[in-house]
Design a protein around this motif. Structure first.
Motif, PDB file in Angstrom:
ATOM      1  N   VAL A   1       0.825  -1.199   0.000  1.00 17.72           N
ATOM      2  CA  VAL A   1       0.000   0.000   0.000  1.00 17.72           C
ATOM      3  C   VAL A   1       0.864   1.257   0.000  1.00 17.72           C
ATOM      4  CG1 VAL A   1      -1.769   1.282   1.269  1.00 17.72           C
ATOM      5  CG2 VAL A   1      -1.846  -1.216   1.221  1.00 17.72           C
ATOM      6  N   ARG A   2       1.970   1.210   0.760  1.00 18.76           N
ATOM      7  CA  ARG A   2       2.865   2.364   0.878  1.00 18.76           C
ATOM      8  C   ARG A   2       4.301   1.859   0.975  1.00 18.76           C
ATOM      9  NH1 ARG A   2       1.960   7.383   5.177  1.00 18.76           N
ATOM     10  NH2 ARG A   2       3.410   8.862   4.207  1.00 18.76           N
ATOM     11  N   PRO A   3       4.960   1.662  -0.146  1.00 17.52           N
ATOM     12  CA  PRO A   3       6.293   1.047  -0.167  1.00 17.52           C
ATOM     13  C   PRO A   3       7.348   1.789   0.646  1.00 17.52           C
ATOM     14  CG  PRO A   3       5.346   1.068  -2.368  1.00 17.52           C
ATOM     15  CD  PRO A   3       4.459   1.912  -1.513  1.00 17.52           C
ATOM     16  N   ALA A   4       7.149   3.083   0.923  1.00 14.65           N
ATOM     17  CA  ALA A   4       8.155   3.857   1.651  1.00 14.65           C
ATOM     18  C   ALA A   4       8.189   3.535   3.140  1.00 14.65           C
ATOM     19  CB  ALA A   4       7.917   5.349   1.460  1.00 14.65           C
ATOM     20  N   ILE A   5       7.241   2.760   3.629  1.00 19.97           N
ATOM     21  CA  ILE A   5       7.205   2.423   5.055  1.00 19.97           C
ATOM     22  C   ILE A   5       8.410   1.569   5.419  1.00 19.97           C
ATOM     23  CG2 ILE A   5       5.931   1.107   6.809  1.00 19.97           C
ATOM     24  CD1 ILE A   5       3.361   1.926   5.404  1.00 19.97           C
ATOM     25  N   PRO A   6       9.137   1.917   6.484  1.00 20.42           N
ATOM     26  CA  PRO A   6      10.265   1.082   6.902  1.00 20.42           C
ATOM     27  C   PRO A   6       9.805  -0.346   7.186  1.00 20.42           C
ATOM     28  CG  PRO A   6      10.300   3.176   8.065  1.00 20.42           C
ATOM     29  CD  PRO A   6       8.984   3.108   7.336  1.00 20.42           C
ATOM     30  N   PRO A   7      10.579  -1.343   6.791  1.00 20.11           N
ATOM     31  CA  PRO A   7      10.188  -2.734   7.031  1.00 20.11           C
ATOM     32  C   PRO A   7       9.924  -3.023   8.502  1.00 20.11           C
ATOM     33  CG  PRO A   7      12.031  -2.624   5.509  1.00 20.11           C
ATOM     34  CD  PRO A   7      11.840  -1.238   6.022  1.00 20.11           C
ATOM     35  N   GLU A   8      10.708  -2.405   9.392  1.00 17.83           N
ATOM     36  CA  GLU A   8      10.518  -2.636  10.832  1.00 17.83           C
ATOM     37  C   GLU A   8       9.145  -2.152  11.291  1.00 17.83           C
ATOM     38  OE1 GLU A   8      14.849  -1.058  10.466  1.00 17.83           O
ATOM     39  OE2 GLU A   8      12.951  -0.931   9.346  1.00 17.83           O
ATOM     40  N   LEU A   9       8.683  -1.057  10.693  1.00 20.72           N
ATOM     41  CA  LEU A   9       7.368  -0.526  11.056  1.00 20.72           C
ATOM     42  C   LEU A   9       6.262  -1.435  10.532  1.00 20.72           C
ATOM     43  CD1 LEU A   9       5.724   1.692  12.352  1.00 20.72           C
ATOM     44  CD2 LEU A   9       5.944   3.043  10.256  1.00 20.72           C
ATOM     45  N   ALA A  10       6.414  -1.919   9.325  1.00 14.13           N
ATOM     46  CA  ALA A  10       5.433  -2.859   8.770  1.00 14.13           C
ATOM     47  C   ALA A  10       5.352  -4.119   9.618  1.00 14.13           C
ATOM     48  CB  ALA A  10       5.803  -3.202   7.329  1.00 14.13           C
ATOM     49  N   THR A  11       6.509  -4.584  10.091  1.00 15.24           N
ATOM     50  CA  THR A  11       6.537  -5.786  10.945  1.00 15.24           C
ATOM     51  C   THR A  11       5.831  -5.532  12.262  1.00 15.24           C
ATOM     52  OG1 THR A  11       8.611  -6.551   9.964  1.00 15.24           O
ATOM     53  CG2 THR A  11       8.052  -7.418  12.134  1.00 15.24           C
ATOM     54  N   LEU A  12       6.057  -4.363  12.844  1.00 16.91           N
ATOM     55  CA  LEU A  12       5.399  -4.029  14.112  1.00 16.91           C
ATOM     56  C   LEU A  12       3.889  -4.003  13.946  1.00 16.91           C
ATOM     57  CD1 LEU A  12       5.382  -3.086  17.055  1.00 16.91           C
ATOM     58  CD2 LEU A  12       5.638  -0.729  16.208  1.00 16.91           C
ATOM     59  N   VAL A  13       3.398  -3.367  12.898  1.00 17.01           N
ATOM     60  CA  VAL A  13       1.953  -3.295  12.680  1.00 17.01           C
ATOM     61  C   VAL A  13       1.375  -4.698  12.481  1.00 17.01           C
ATOM     62  CG1 VAL A  13       0.118  -2.436  11.173  1.00 17.01           C
ATOM     63  CG2 VAL A  13       2.075  -0.974  11.732  1.00 17.01           C
ATOM     64  N   LYS A  14       2.107  -5.531  11.758  1.00 21.28           N
ATOM     65  CA  LYS A  14       1.642  -6.906  11.552  1.00 21.28           C
ATOM     66  C   LYS A  14       1.539  -7.645  12.883  1.00 21.28           C
ATOM     67  CE  LYS A  14       2.593 -11.090   8.864  1.00 21.28           C
ATOM     68  NZ  LYS A  14       3.467 -11.724   7.849  1.00 21.28           N
ATOM     69  N   ARG A  15       2.505  -7.435  13.771  1.00 17.34           N
ATOM     70  CA  ARG A  15       2.453  -8.071  15.098  1.00 17.34           C
ATOM     71  C   ARG A  15       1.285  -7.526  15.924  1.00 17.34           C
ATOM     72  NH1 ARG A  15       7.451  -7.354  18.468  1.00 17.34           N
ATOM     73  NH2 ARG A  15       6.367  -8.887  19.775  1.00 17.34           N
TER      74      ARG A  15
END
Length: 329
Positions: free
Chosen positions: A236-250
């Protein structure tokens, strides 16, 4: 109620600044201490539902009044007063200048640094509430006020769940909360502090994408929370840091055991992301992929160039720069 009404012989209502199913929120003046306050007034009709709402008001006053935190609304007073022959319960709180996060999000998704730092404020408030044995149960954008300095404050503790069952005013079999932001376990009546973290995940997802992780009517939302996954953030938003995407997924994990253990773990993760990607004073600052020219005037007006948790580091940097100038001179 109307402007000019003096409630309980003390609080003079100035203008309505909010409304909901419970009644209205008024900007008011308290002459006893000469300050402006927010007064939430319950429109009661004597029904059982009205009595339940009054109990919620009393609950909110007791809960929020027991918590002292910069990101939790301060409650000053609670009572009831007669007006036009009807008894109205009221709650007096600090007057928060700013806008509900729900209003900010109408302009679209937040800049990445703002989303991260707003989430830190919310998690910080939740950590304090959870430490006091309280679960908010209704974390959503309309219950988060974004202040002019960029800080965020959590409000509305009316359906908070306490570890003290004597103060639980909810009714068995009644859905408590807002379905778009409720954790899967809440639909079966079992929840704890990790349910608030799931709700925070929903809010953070919305701040990052501009839309809720799940949409539809109540039954669609319940099914999605229970059985489906939201669209991956990095798509949805490729600029999001991977660590942030992982946190939201958790945070959005269906099983509470798969979520972060507590709000403070969330805070630490968010602060690491902030330092790495968005704190210009940090030596570990990585590539900031946030396009500043895309900031809308509305969001820019609510931004803060440096948040409270980065102030000590900023001050230290300023002191070092001043020392270098002194030595050079």
């Amino acid at each position: 109620m109307q402007a000019g009404t003096v409630l309980d012989g003390r609080y003079q209502l100035i203008e309505a600044i909010g409304a909901g199913g419970f009644g209205q929120v008024w900007k008011a003046h308290d002459p006893k201490v000469d300050r402006l306050v927010a007064v939430k007034v319950l429109t009661g009709d004597g029904s059982a539902d009205s009595s339940q709402q009054s109990a919620r008001f009393a609950r909110e006053a007791a809960v929020a009044g027991s918590l002292s935190h910069p990101h939790i609304v301060t409650v000053h007073d609670f009572g009831s007063a007669m007006h036009d022959g009807r008894l109205h319960a009221y709650l007096v709180m600090e007057l928060l200048r700013g806008k509900p996060l729900s209003a900010v999000l109408k302009d679209g998704r937040l800049p990445l640094p703002d989303a991260v730092r707003t989430a830190v404020c919310i998690a910080d408030a939740l950590g304090t509430a959870h430490g006091a044995g309280l679960t908010h149960r209704d974390i959503k954008p309309s219950n988060i006020i974004v202040r002019p300095n960029g800080q965020a404050t959590v409000v509305d503790f009316g359906i908070t769940k306490s570890s003290d069952e004597r103060h639980d005013i909810t009714t068995s079999g009644v859905l408590i909360g807002t379905p778009a932001y409720m954790a899967p376990e809440c639909f079966t009546g079992t929840f704890d502090h990790r349910s608030d973290l799931y709700s925070l995940g929903c809010v953070l997802y919305e701040m990052l994408t501009g839309h809720q992780p799940f949409t539809g009517n109540s039954w669609h939302l319940i099914n999605q929370h229970l059985n489906e996954q939201p669209a991956p953030l990095l798509k949805v938003r490729p600029a999001i840091p991977p660590e942030l995407a992982t946190l939201v997924k958790r945070l959005l994990a269906k099983n509470p055991d798969d979520r972060p253990s507590d709000a403070f773990e969330v805070i630490l993760t968010l602060r690491k992301i902030d330092r790495r990607y968005y704190d210009e004073d940090s030596p570990s600052h990585g590539p900031d992929r946030y396009v500043r020219s895309a900031v809308s005037p509305q969001i820019a007006a609510l931004r803060c160039s440096r948040r409270a948790w980065s102030c000590p580091q900023s001050q230290a940097s300023q002191i070092r720069r001043q020392a270098m100038v002194t030595r050079a001179s």
